[in-house]
Design an enzyme around this catalytic site. Structure first.
Site, short mmCIF file in Angstrom:
data_model
loop_
_atom_site.label_atom_id
_atom_site.label_comp_id
_atom_site.label_asym_id
_atom_site.label_seq_id
_atom_site.Cartn_x
_atom_site.Cartn_y
_atom_site.Cartn_z
CE LYS A 1 -6.10 -1.25 -0.33
NZ LYS A 1 -5.70 -2.34 -1.38
CE1 TYR B 1 9.27 1.80 30.13
CE2 TYR B 1 8.17 1.88 27.76
CZ TYR B 1 8.00 2.07 29.25
OH TYR B 1 6.86 2.35 29.82
C1 LIG Z 1 -5.14 -1.75 -2.71
C2 LIG Z 1 -5.74 -2.03 -3.96
C3 LIG Z 1 -5.39 -1.40 -4.78
C4 LIG Z 1 -4.87 0.13 -4.79
O1 LIG Z 1 -3.76 -0.33 -4.69
P1 LIG Z 1 -2.35 0.74 -4.91
O2 LIG Z 1 -1.09 0.21 -4.89
O3 LIG Z 1 -2.52 1.31 -3.29
O4 LIG Z 1 -2.54 1.97 -5.84
C5 LIG Z 1 -6.20 -1.43 -6.09
N1 LIG Z 1 -6.65 -2.64 -6.36
C6 LIG Z 1 -6.96 -3.58 -5.31
C7 LIG Z 1 -7.72 -4.95 -5.55
C8 LIG Z 1 -6.31 -3.29 -4.29
O5 LIG Z 1 -6.19 -4.33 -3.05
#
Ligand SMILES: *Cc1c(COP(=O)(O)O)cnc(C)c1O
Length: 407
Positions: free
Chosen positions: A38, A270
């Site tokens: 993702k 800034y």
């Molecule tokens: C992001 C996610 C993972 C992976 O989680 P990590 O902590 O990055 O290993 C697994 N399952 C779901 C549903 C997620 O949203």
């Protein structure tokens, strides 16, 4: 353009991604592995990382959104693939037609899936998600029997097949947290209810990275690591990456855009939150919050410049920040390394997370679209990288910064 000539770049070592996937598989030897892709592969670039994960034996990939899953299909991925974050009216039919496994946490989703499967003229593959305690997505225990019954009825009609039953941890990054055992128990109950209703899923899955690394009882048929695929530890409590056998895949660096002498008492960036304590040399690093450098790193973020850790001097701006080299010197064009695996003594994404009060997940995922990803360690022949994904230095030089990612 060779990599060292890029203003800023995120070099991604696909060999590290492969090695991490192999390490994670060895931690869950009786389970399949779903590499989570993702948010553009946690900022690393989804397609090259997906290929690397497949090459190392990830039999599943996972994404949050259906758009991400469909982008993997458009990029040529043909393996098992789950996406889980749906809203009404989502591209269910496209997902079914592209052989993507979809997820349902409520009856409305089953209804939309059945309709999409009819329109597509084929059966959908569905993972039912139970809320075992996270309190986010997933079906509450009180509603679970109805969801399971609706899915079973649709399965009997041939509209779908329940291929998975799954859930997600809330506190797996704190090994020993009582919520972990409670969620395991709730998951067992959800599985038992589904079995009594006649469901026989291919895969039951619960474990994210920390559970894959620390909680074998949660591995079931499939583990679902994300951040650890990219070589980062999920939390200090789980361990540091190197001790876990993980190698951070991303190195984020920039070429100094200016180096200049300034007098004592000179305000920097800034708001003049930093004022030079003495006559000194300032180096301008051309990366800012638009590139993913947190503005909260103003006056605190660590950067390796001219062989030493420096602290950002003054505010991080949209496109640039400054470091004070004190009595040291550097040349325009020299490399400033914000984070990487640590081999050169550079900070890690975990160091950045600590400095700015966040988690390493966010540090890598927020790297902006303006920053080119430069891939190293791709397997030739089988990698299928398109020319757009090849390192800018492909076919070019011997420069160590260039990566030589095709070789
Ligand atoms: C992001 C996610 C993972 C992976 O989680 P990590 O902590 O990055 O290993 C697994 N399952 C779901 C549903 C997620 O949203």
């Amino acid at each position: 353009m060779p990599a060292h000539a890029l203003r800023a770049r995120a070099e991604v070592d696909l060999g590290a991604v492969r090695a991490n996937v192999r390490e994670l598989r060895s931690r869950a030897p009786r389970s399949e592995l779903m590499a989570v892709m993702k948010s553009d592969g946690y900022g690393h670039g989804m397609l090259p990382c997906a290929r690397a994960a497949r090459q190392a034996g990830a039999s599943w990939l996972g994404t949050a959104t259906p758009e991400e899953a469909l982008a993997l299909r458009a990029g040529g991925d043909r393996g098992r693939l789950l996406c889980w974050l749906w809203t009404p009216g989502g591209p269910w039919r496209e997902a079914v037609e592209a052989d993507v496994d979809v997820s349902a946490s409520g009856l409305w989703a089953i209804e939309e899936i059945v309709e999409a499967a009819r329109a597509a003229g084929r059966s959908a593959r569905v993972h039912l998600k139970a809320d075992t305690g996270l309190g986010r997505n997933g079906c509450q225990p009180a509603d679970w029997p109805a969801l399971v019954a609706a899915a079973r009825a649709a399965e009997a009609e041939g509209a779908l097949r329940v291929t998975g039953i799954w859930s997600h941890f809330a506190c797996a990054d704190e090994p020993g947290h009582p919520a972990n055992a409670a969620q395991l128990e709730a998951f067992d109950e959800a599985l038992a209810t589904a079995a009594r209703a006649g469901l026989d899923p291919e895969v039951r899955h619960l474990a994210n990275s920390p559970a894959t690394l620390t909680l074998p009882a949660s591995h079931f048929d499939l583990v679902r690591p994300g951040v650890s695929v990219y070589g980062l530890s999920p939390s200090p409590e789980v361990g540091i990456a190197a001790e876990l056998g993980l190698r951070p895949a991303m190195t984020f660096s920039a070429s100094l855009a200016q180096v200049k002498r300034v007098p004592s008492g000179h305000g920097v960036s800034y708001g003049h939150t930093y004022v030079t304590p003495a006559g000194t040399t300032l180096a301008l690093v051309p990366a800012g919050y638009a590139d993913g450098v947190p503005r909260h790193a103003s006056d605190t973020g660590p950067v390796l410049v001219a062989g030493k850790w420096r602290t950002i001097a003054g505010r991080v701006a949209m496109d640039q920040f400054v470091v004070d080299l004190g009595g040291d010197s550097a040349a325009v064009g020299d490399r400033a390394v914000l984070f990487g695996p640590g081999d050169l003594g550079e900070p890690t994404a975990e160091d950045w997370a600590r400095a700015v009060g966040t988690i390493s997940y966010e540090i890598v995922t927020r790297i902006g679209a303006r920053v080119p990803r430069v891939y190293t360690g791709a397997l030739t022949g089988t990698d299928g990288l398109t020319s757009a994904e090849r390192p800018p230095a492909a076919g070019g030089g011997s420069d160590s910064d260039a990566g030589g990612g095709t070789g």
